[in-house]
Motif scaffolding. Structure first.
Motif, PDB file in Angstrom:
ATOM      1  N   ARG A 271     -43.660  60.430 -67.515  1.00 30.43           N
ATOM      2  CA  ARG A 271     -43.869  61.405 -66.440  1.00 30.43           C
ATOM      3  C   ARG A 271     -45.358  61.680 -66.260  1.00 30.43           C
ATOM      4  NH1 ARG A 271     -41.543  67.602 -66.580  1.00 30.43           N
ATOM      5  NH2 ARG A 271     -42.886  68.451 -64.954  1.00 30.43           N
ATOM      6  N   VAL A 272     -45.832  61.544 -65.024  1.00 32.90           N
ATOM      7  CA  VAL A 272     -47.240  61.788 -64.720  1.00 32.90           C
ATOM      8  C   VAL A 272     -47.428  62.836 -63.626  1.00 32.90           C
ATOM      9  CG1 VAL A 272     -48.043  59.511 -65.468  1.00 32.90           C
ATOM     10  CG2 VAL A 272     -47.261  59.838 -63.104  1.00 32.90           C
ATOM     11  N   GLY A 273     -46.376  63.179 -62.907  1.00 29.69           N
ATOM     12  CA  GLY A 273     -46.495  64.162 -61.827  1.00 29.69           C
ATOM     13  C   GLY A 273     -45.164  64.777 -61.486  1.00 29.69           C
ATOM     14  N   SER A 274     -45.190  65.830 -60.689  1.00 28.90           N
ATOM     15  CA  SER A 274     -43.950  66.493 -60.273  1.00 28.90           C
ATOM     16  C   SER A 274     -44.223  67.388 -59.078  1.00 28.90           C
ATOM     17  CB  SER A 274     -43.361  67.318 -61.423  1.00 28.90           C
ATOM     18  OG  SER A 274     -44.260  68.340 -61.811  1.00 28.90           O
ATOM     19  N   VAL A 275     -43.169  67.701 -58.346  1.00 28.51           N
ATOM     20  CA  VAL A 275     -43.232  68.662 -57.243  1.00 28.51           C
ATOM     21  C   VAL A 275     -42.067  69.633 -57.435  1.00 28.51           C
ATOM     22  CG1 VAL A 275     -43.308  69.000 -54.748  1.00 28.51           C
ATOM     23  CG2 VAL A 275     -44.165  66.864 -55.734  1.00 28.51           C
ATOM     24  N   SER A 276     -42.368  70.921 -57.538  1.00 28.72           N
ATOM     25  CA  SER A 276     -41.345  71.923 -57.857  1.00 28.72           C
ATOM     26  C   SER A 276     -41.264  72.983 -56.768  1.00 28.72           C
ATOM     27  CB  SER A 276     -41.654  72.607 -59.193  1.00 28.72           C
ATOM     28  OG  SER A 276     -41.698  71.672 -60.239  1.00 28.72           O
ATOM     29  N   LEU A 277     -40.041  73.316 -56.377  1.00 30.82           N
ATOM     30  CA  LEU A 277     -39.819  74.427 -55.447  1.00 30.82           C
ATOM     31  C   LEU A 277     -39.672  75.705 -56.263  1.00 30.82           C
ATOM     32  CD1 LEU A 277     -39.213  75.479 -52.560  1.00 30.82           C
ATOM     33  CD2 LEU A 277     -36.794  75.121 -53.079  1.00 30.82           C
ATOM     34  N   ILE A 278     -40.523  76.691 -55.964  1.00 32.75           N
ATOM     35  CA  ILE A 278     -40.476  77.969 -56.664  1.00 32.75           C
ATOM     36  C   ILE A 278     -39.909  79.066 -55.771  1.00 32.75           C
ATOM     37  CG2 ILE A 278     -41.888  79.702 -57.864  1.00 32.75           C
ATOM     38  CD1 ILE A 278     -43.888  77.526 -58.497  1.00 32.75           C
ATOM     39  N   ASP A 279     -40.045  78.894 -54.467  1.00 31.62           N
ATOM     40  CA  ASP A 279     -39.654  79.899 -53.471  1.00 31.62           C
ATOM     41  C   ASP A 279     -40.357  81.221 -53.810  1.00 31.62           C
ATOM     42  OD1 ASP A 279     -37.782  79.775 -51.054  1.00 31.62           O
ATOM     43  OD2 ASP A 279     -37.291  81.730 -51.924  1.00 31.62           O
ATOM     44  N   ASP A 280     -39.630  82.359 -53.853  1.00 30.65           N
ATOM     45  CA  ASP A 280     -40.308  83.641 -54.090  1.00 30.65           C
ATOM     46  C   ASP A 280     -40.110  84.162 -55.511  1.00 30.65           C
ATOM     47  OD1 ASP A 280     -37.652  84.354 -54.022  1.00 30.65           O
ATOM     48  OD2 ASP A 280     -37.878  85.979 -52.569  1.00 30.65           O
ATOM     49  N   TYR A 281     -39.663  83.308 -56.433  1.00 32.56           N
ATOM     50  CA  TYR A 281     -39.374  83.744 -57.803  1.00 32.56           C
ATOM     51  C   TYR A 281     -40.613  84.365 -58.470  1.00 32.56           C
ATOM     52  CZ  TYR A 281     -37.569  83.540 -62.616  1.00 32.56           C
ATOM     53  OH  TYR A 281     -37.154  83.867 -63.890  1.00 32.56           O
ATOM     54  N   LEU A 282     -41.739  83.672 -58.444  1.00 35.40           N
ATOM     55  CA  LEU A 282     -42.966  84.194 -59.053  1.00 35.40           C
ATOM     56  C   LEU A 282     -43.609  85.267 -58.192  1.00 35.40           C
ATOM     57  CD1 LEU A 282     -44.622  80.911 -60.398  1.00 35.40           C
ATOM     58  CD2 LEU A 282     -43.404  82.648 -61.712  1.00 35.40           C
ATOM     59  N   ALA A 283     -43.510  85.123 -56.878  1.00 34.37           N
ATOM     60  CA  ALA A 283     -44.122  86.093 -55.974  1.00 34.37           C
ATOM     61  C   ALA A 283     -43.539  87.493 -56.178  1.00 34.37           C
ATOM     62  CB  ALA A 283     -43.930  85.650 -54.529  1.00 34.37           C
TER      63      ALA A 283
END
Length: 471
Positions: free
Chosen positions: A407-419
Motif C-alpha cells: 500500500r502506497v496511497g489511499s483516498v478516504s471519505l470522512i464526510d462530517d465525522y471529524l468536522a
C-alpha cells in the motif's frame, strides 16, 4: 577486582531504580490518565481544558437500529447496542424533564436530582457516542477481501539477476534511532525526486500547500478514534512546564504529513461559502510505533455538501442501485485516468463530496500510472476502515522482492465525522459542518522501494521512468 565489579553493578541497579521512580512520579502527575475523555472532559476541575464543543447528531445516529448494528458488525466492533440505545432514551427523557421543569420554574428538588443523573450519564453515554464509528458508504464491499477496481502493468517476477531495494540502496539502521533508518546515494535521492514529482503534479491543479504540525493535543487524537494513553498506537510526549513543576501535559507525536497534522490547522475554522470546495496538501514525515518514520504526502478536501450514499436509513442498503451507480462511475473514471493530459481535463469546482472523491481518486491514480509501475486500485472492506472513514480506496504498487503489492496511497471519505468533533464549519450557521475527503497521495518511502526495484536493468544500472528522469 570483585569489589569494583560489585560497585558497578550496584550503581547500575541504583540508576535503573531511580529511573523507574521518576517514570512513576511523572505518570502520577499526569491526571489525564484517569480521565475518560479529552474531547468531552467532565467536571469543573478536569485536567483537560474545553477546546471544542463536539456536536453529534444523536437522532440520526440512533435512527436505525439495524444500520448501526450492521455497521459495527461489519467493522468487527463489539458494542452492546441495546445498552447504548437504552442510555440514549434515558438521556432524552432527562433532558426533556429538565427543560420542562426549568421553563415552569418548579420541581426544584427533582431538577437537582435529574441534573446529577444527566451529568453522570453524559460522562459515559456521550463519550461512548463520540467513539462510535462513522456510517458506512453504500459502495463499501460486503465481501471479506478488497474489491479490485483497476489494474495496470504486469508484475515483474524476481530473478537471480534481480536485486532487492535493500541491495540497491545504502540504508543504515542505528541503535540510537530504533524507529528510523538513514539512506544514502541513489535511494535517498529518489525519495526527493518522487516528492518533487508529486509536489509539482499537485501544484498543477492549483491545490494549496499547507505547513502543518508534528505534535497534537489529546482531544485531537481522540476525534480520530485513538486514546490518549494508548502507547501502542501513538508516540506520547510528557511536557513539563518550567513555571509550574506540578503542571504536566500529555502530547502526541504523529508527524506533519498525517491526517491529524493536516486537519489540526483547521480546528474551529468557519469557511465562507465562496471558499469551498477547498483543497490543501502537506509534505513531511509520518511517525508510527509499528512502521517507524516515512515521508508522505497528505491531501484534504473540504466541501459544503454531504455524501448521498451513507447507510443511515433502513431504506438504504449496501449494494443498492445508487451505490452500484457510484461504484461504476468511480471505476470508469479511474480506468480513464490514462486520458488525462492536462489539469483542465478534471473538474475540481463541484461541491459534491462524492464527485470530489471520484475526481481525487482519478487524479492520484494518474500520478502512479505515469510512473509506469504495476499498480492496482481496490475498495477496502469495512473491517479495514478506521473509525472516521466511511469509504476507502487503496492504491497498491507491486514490490518484486516481496512478491506482493504494498500500500502506497489511499483516498478516504470522512464526510462530517471529524468536522462535528473539531468544529469545522461553513457559513455562520452553527450546525453547518463541512464534509471532507482525505487522501494519502503517496507514502514516498514505500513507493521509492517499488520504483527502485522496477527500474533496475541488467548491466545498465537504474533507469527511472521518464517523468522522473526529466526532473
Amino acid at each position: 577486582m570483585k569489589s569494583v565489579l560489585d560497585m558497578i553493578i550496584i550503581r547500575r541497579h541504583t540508576k535503573c531504580f531511580l529511573h523507574e521512580i521518576r517514570r512513576t512520579l511523572i505518570a502520577e502527575r499526569i491526571p489525564q490518565y484517569k480521565e475518560r475523555s479529552a474531547l468531552l472532559p467532565g467536571g469543573l476541575n478536569t485536567p483537560f481544558p474545553i477546546v471544542v464543543e463536539p456536536d453529534i447528531d444523536l437522532e440520526l445516529l440512533f435512527k436505525s437500529h439495524e444500520q448501526l448494528q450492521e455497521n459495527l458488525q461489519r467493522r468487527h466492533w463489539i458494542v452492546d447496542v441495546k445498552k447504548v440505545e437504552h442510555d440514549y432514551h434515558l438521556w432524552k427523557k432527562l433532558n426533556k424533564q429538565i427543560a420542562e421543569a426549568t421553563a415552569r420554574r418548579s420541581q426544584l428538588e427533582e431538577l437537582h436530582q435529574w441534573g446529577e443523573q444527566l451529568y453522570a450519564l453524559n460522562a459515559k453515554f456521550l463519550v461512548a457516542c463520540l467513539r462510535l464509528p462513522a456510517p458506512l458508504h453504500g459502495a463499501v464491499p460486503e465481501i471479506t477481501g478488497r474489491k479490485l477496481l483497476y489494474e495496470y502493468g504486469s508484475q515483474r517476477k524476481s530473478s537471480l539477476t534481480m536485486r532487492s531495494w535493500r541491495d540497491l540502496a545504502e540504508v543504515t539502521s542505528l541503535d540510537a534511532a530504533p524507529f528510523s533508518s538513514f539512506a544514502f546515494g541513489e535511494f535517498a535521492q529518489l525519495e526527493y525526486t518522487l516528492l518533487n514529482y508529486f509536489n509539482k503534479s499537485l501544484d498543477a491543479y492549483n491545490m494549496q500547500f499547507c505547513s502543518t504540525v508534528n505534535v497534537v493535543k489529546s482531544f485531537v487524537i481522540e476525534a480520530f478514534g485513538y486514546h490518549f494513553s494508548d502507547i501502542k498506537n501513538v508516540f506520547n510526549i510528557v511536557a513539563e512546564h518550567d513555571d509550574d513543576e506540578n503542571s504536566v501535559e500529555l502530547l502526541h507525536l504523529f508527524g506533519t504529513s498525517t491526517p491529524l497534522g493536516i486537519v489540526s490547522p483547521f480546528i474551529r475554522t468557519n469557511f465562507t461559502s465562496d471558499a469551498l470546495p477547498y483543497y490543501v496538501y502537506s509534505i513531511g514525515r509520518n511517525y508510527n510505533p509499528h512502521s517507524g518514520q516515512s515521508s508522505c504526502i497528505e491531501l484534504l478536501a473540504f466541501s459544503n455538501e454531504h455524501s448521498q450514499h451513507l447507510l443511515v436509513d433502513d431504506h438504504q442498503k449496501a449494494g443498492d442501485e445508487r451505490a452500484k451507480a457510484f461504484e461504476d462511475i468511480l471505476k470508469k473514471s479511474i480506468t480513464n485516468c490514462v486520458n488525462i493530459t492536462h489539469p483542465k481535463d478534471i473538474n475540481l469546482m463541484s461541491n459534491s463530496v462524492d464527485f470530489i472523491y471520484i475526481q481525487l481518486a482519478t487524479i492520484i491514480t494518474s500520478f502512479y500510472q505515469r510512473l509506469n509501475v504495476p499498480l492496482r486500485v481496490c475498495l477496502s472492506p469495512s473491517y479495514e476502515l478506521l473509525s472516521y472513514e466511511s469509504l476507502r480506496l487503496t492504491i497498491e504498487v507491486y514490490l518484486p522482492s516481496q512478491i506482493d503489492y504494498v500500500r502506497v496511497g489511499s483516498v478516504s471519505l470522512i464526510d462530517d465525522y471529524l468536522a462535528r468533533r473539531l468544529m469545522i464549519k461553513h457559513n455562520s450557521d452553527n450546525k453547518s459542518y463541512v464534509a471532507m475527503v482525505h487522501a494519502r497521495v503517496a507514502d514516498v518511502s514505500q513507493l521509492a522501494k517499488c520504483v527502485l526495484e522496477a527500474s533496475q536493468t541488467i548491466g545498465r544500472g537504474i533507469k527511472l521512468p521518464s517523468v522522473l528522469s526529466m526532473r
